[in-house]
Scaffold this motif. Sequence first.
Motif, mmCIF file in Angstrom:
data_model
loop_
_atom_site.group_PDB
_atom_site.id
_atom_site.type_symbol
_atom_site.label_atom_id
_atom_site.label_comp_id
_atom_site.label_asym_id
_atom_site.label_seq_id
_atom_site.Cartn_x
_atom_site.Cartn_y
_atom_site.Cartn_z
ATOM 1 N N LEU A 60 35.477 22.275 50.439
ATOM 2 C CA LEU A 60 36.205 23.384 51.064
ATOM 3 C C LEU A 60 35.352 24.655 51.062
ATOM 4 O O LEU A 60 35.326 25.404 52.038
ATOM 5 C CB LEU A 60 37.524 23.629 50.329
ATOM 6 N N TYR A 61 34.638 24.874 49.968
ATOM 7 C CA TYR A 61 33.749 26.032 49.871
ATOM 8 C C TYR A 61 32.667 25.978 50.947
ATOM 9 O O TYR A 61 32.384 26.969 51.627
ATOM 10 C CB TYR A 61 33.131 26.081 48.471
ATOM 11 N N GLU A 62 32.064 24.803 51.126
ATOM 12 C CA GLU A 62 31.014 24.656 52.137
ATOM 13 C C GLU A 62 31.560 24.891 53.544
ATOM 14 O O GLU A 62 30.890 25.509 54.380
ATOM 15 C CB GLU A 62 30.358 23.283 52.015
ATOM 16 N N GLN A 63 32.784 24.429 53.793
ATOM 17 C CA GLN A 63 33.400 24.697 55.099
ATOM 18 C C GLN A 63 33.654 26.201 55.262
ATOM 19 O O GLN A 63 33.446 26.755 56.343
ATOM 20 C CB GLN A 63 34.716 23.924 55.234
ATOM 21 N N GLY A 64 34.105 26.833 54.196
ATOM 22 C CA GLY A 64 34.321 28.273 54.235
ATOM 23 C C GLY A 64 33.035 29.027 54.508
ATOM 24 O O GLY A 64 33.017 29.982 55.295
ATOM 25 N N GLN A 65 31.946 28.598 53.880
ATOM 26 C CA GLN A 65 30.642 29.229 54.125
ATOM 27 C C GLN A 65 30.242 29.093 55.590
ATOM 28 O O GLN A 65 29.745 30.041 56.197
ATOM 29 C CB GLN A 65 29.555 28.555 53.277
ATOM 30 N N TRP A 66 30.446 27.903 56.120
ATOM 31 C CA TRP A 66 30.063 27.660 57.511
ATOM 32 C C TRP A 66 30.815 28.610 58.443
ATOM 33 O O TRP A 66 30.219 29.255 59.300
ATOM 34 C CB TRP A 66 30.342 26.197 57.876
ATOM 35 N N TYR A 97 34.182 33.051 45.291
ATOM 36 C CA TYR A 97 34.499 34.464 45.133
ATOM 37 C C TYR A 97 33.473 35.366 45.824
ATOM 38 O O TYR A 97 33.809 36.448 46.287
ATOM 39 C CB TYR A 97 34.619 34.833 43.657
ATOM 40 N N GLY A 98 32.231 34.931 45.898
ATOM 41 C CA GLY A 98 31.201 35.727 46.574
ATOM 42 C C GLY A 98 31.509 35.898 48.049
ATOM 43 O O GLY A 98 31.473 37.014 48.577
ATOM 44 N N ILE A 125 39.413 39.830 42.796
ATOM 45 C CA ILE A 125 38.331 38.843 42.842
ATOM 46 C C ILE A 125 37.393 39.054 41.653
ATOM 47 O O ILE A 125 37.025 38.098 40.962
ATOM 48 C CB ILE A 125 37.552 38.944 44.172
ATOM 49 N N ALA A 126 37.020 40.303 41.405
ATOM 50 C CA ALA A 126 36.122 40.609 40.273
ATOM 51 C C ALA A 126 36.763 40.174 38.964
ATOM 52 O O ALA A 126 36.111 39.528 38.126
ATOM 53 C CB ALA A 126 35.793 42.098 40.247
ATOM 54 N N ASP A 127 38.032 40.513 38.776
ATOM 55 C CA ASP A 127 38.730 40.142 37.548
ATOM 56 C C ASP A 127 38.772 38.632 37.364
ATOM 57 O O ASP A 127 38.548 38.122 36.264
ATOM 58 C CB ASP A 127 40.152 40.712 37.539
ATOM 59 N N ASN A 128 39.062 37.915 38.440
ATOM 60 C CA ASN A 128 39.133 36.448 38.362
ATOM 61 C C ASN A 128 37.771 35.844 38.033
ATOM 62 O O ASN A 128 37.659 35.000 37.142
ATOM 63 C CB ASN A 128 39.662 35.856 39.666
ATOM 64 N N ALA A 129 36.739 36.260 38.764
ATOM 65 C CA ALA A 129 35.406 35.681 38.553
ATOM 66 C C ALA A 129 34.880 36.007 37.159
ATOM 67 O O ALA A 129 34.353 35.127 36.473
ATOM 68 C CB ALA A 129 34.439 36.193 39.625
ATOM 69 N N LEU A 130 35.033 37.248 36.731
ATOM 70 C CA LEU A 130 34.516 37.633 35.418
ATOM 71 C C LEU A 130 35.395 37.098 34.293
ATOM 72 O O LEU A 130 34.929 36.941 33.167
ATOM 73 C CB LEU A 130 34.354 39.142 35.328
ATOM 74 N N GLY A 131 36.647 36.798 34.600
ATOM 75 C CA GLY A 131 37.514 36.149 33.621
ATOM 76 C C GLY A 131 37.072 34.714 33.346
ATOM 77 O O GLY A 131 37.272 34.189 32.255
ATOM 78 N N ILE A 132 36.456 34.106 34.326
ATOM 79 C CA ILE A 132 35.933 32.742 34.180
ATOM 80 C C ILE A 132 34.582 32.774 33.467
ATOM 81 O O ILE A 132 34.318 32.000 32.566
ATOM 82 C CB ILE A 132 35.794 32.072 35.565
ATOM 83 N N ASP A 133 33.723 33.699 33.907
ATOM 84 C CA ASP A 133 32.365 33.789 33.356
ATOM 85 C C ASP A 133 31.888 35.232 33.478
ATOM 86 O O ASP A 133 31.743 35.748 34.591
ATOM 87 C CB ASP A 133 31.437 32.850 34.139
ATOM 88 N N LEU A 134 31.637 35.868 32.340
ATOM 89 C CA LEU A 134 31.187 37.267 32.350
ATOM 90 C C LEU A 134 29.835 37.434 33.038
ATOM 91 O O LEU A 134 29.477 38.538 33.433
ATOM 92 C CB LEU A 134 31.100 37.815 30.919
ATOM 93 N N ALA A 136 29.045 35.771 35.863
ATOM 94 C CA ALA A 136 29.174 35.263 37.231
ATOM 95 C C ALA A 136 28.665 36.333 38.196
ATOM 96 O O ALA A 136 29.197 37.438 38.252
ATOM 97 C CB ALA A 136 30.627 34.917 37.545
ATOM 98 N N ALA A 137 27.622 36.004 38.929
ATOM 99 C CA ALA A 137 27.058 36.956 39.892
ATOM 100 C C ALA A 137 28.125 37.386 40.898
ATOM 101 O O ALA A 137 28.154 38.550 41.320
ATOM 102 C CB ALA A 137 25.869 36.319 40.611
ATOM 103 N N GLU A 138 29.016 36.456 41.244
ATOM 104 C CA GLU A 138 30.068 36.770 42.215
ATOM 105 C C GLU A 138 30.989 37.881 41.703
ATOM 106 O O GLU A 138 31.453 38.724 42.475
ATOM 107 C CB GLU A 138 30.886 35.508 42.533
#
Length: 169
Positions: A60-66, A97-98, A125-134, A136-138
């Motif tokens: 799904l992510y790859e389709q979203g990127q496309w 998230y990026g 988005i920032a809160d979610n991504a950083l909540g997963i991994d501090l 996370a570049a995203e």
Amino acid sequence: ELLLLQRNKSVKDVRKQERHWAAAKRLGLAGTADALLIAAGIFLKGFKLGHTPNPEAKHLYEQGQWHYNEVTPEAHAKAYQFLTQAVEKDPKFTAPYGELTMLYTWNSLPGITNEQIRLRKVQEIADNALGIDLNAAEGHLALSWCHFLQRDWRGAESEIQRAIKLNPN
């Protein structure tokens, strides 16, 4: 020592030679240990323990990127749907998230009528991504955009530099 002297050999020279061999063995072992540590470090540097995304979420992510790369409002709406579904399928998958952040920068998503809404969504988005991994570049990309929307140029620059350092791609 008497046997050495009977063979016309110097006890002093033999002991000196034995000390040299012992030192050489210690150096050899230390060098081997160092080489193994360096090799392990090189191998592990590129090896990052982390989350392996759900295959369906990755698709799904790859389709979203496309669709994101098509750069039209219609394609961005589709990209948003795919990326949101990817996050729903695998909430610990930070890559979507990026692109979600970047969709908000384009300001082409329906329902986003002002900067306050954009700021709130990107902060989520920032809160979610950083909540997963501090690290996370995203998450740092999203924080950079939050600082930008608040006209905090130094904060925006600092966060985008951190994002690039974490993921040069």
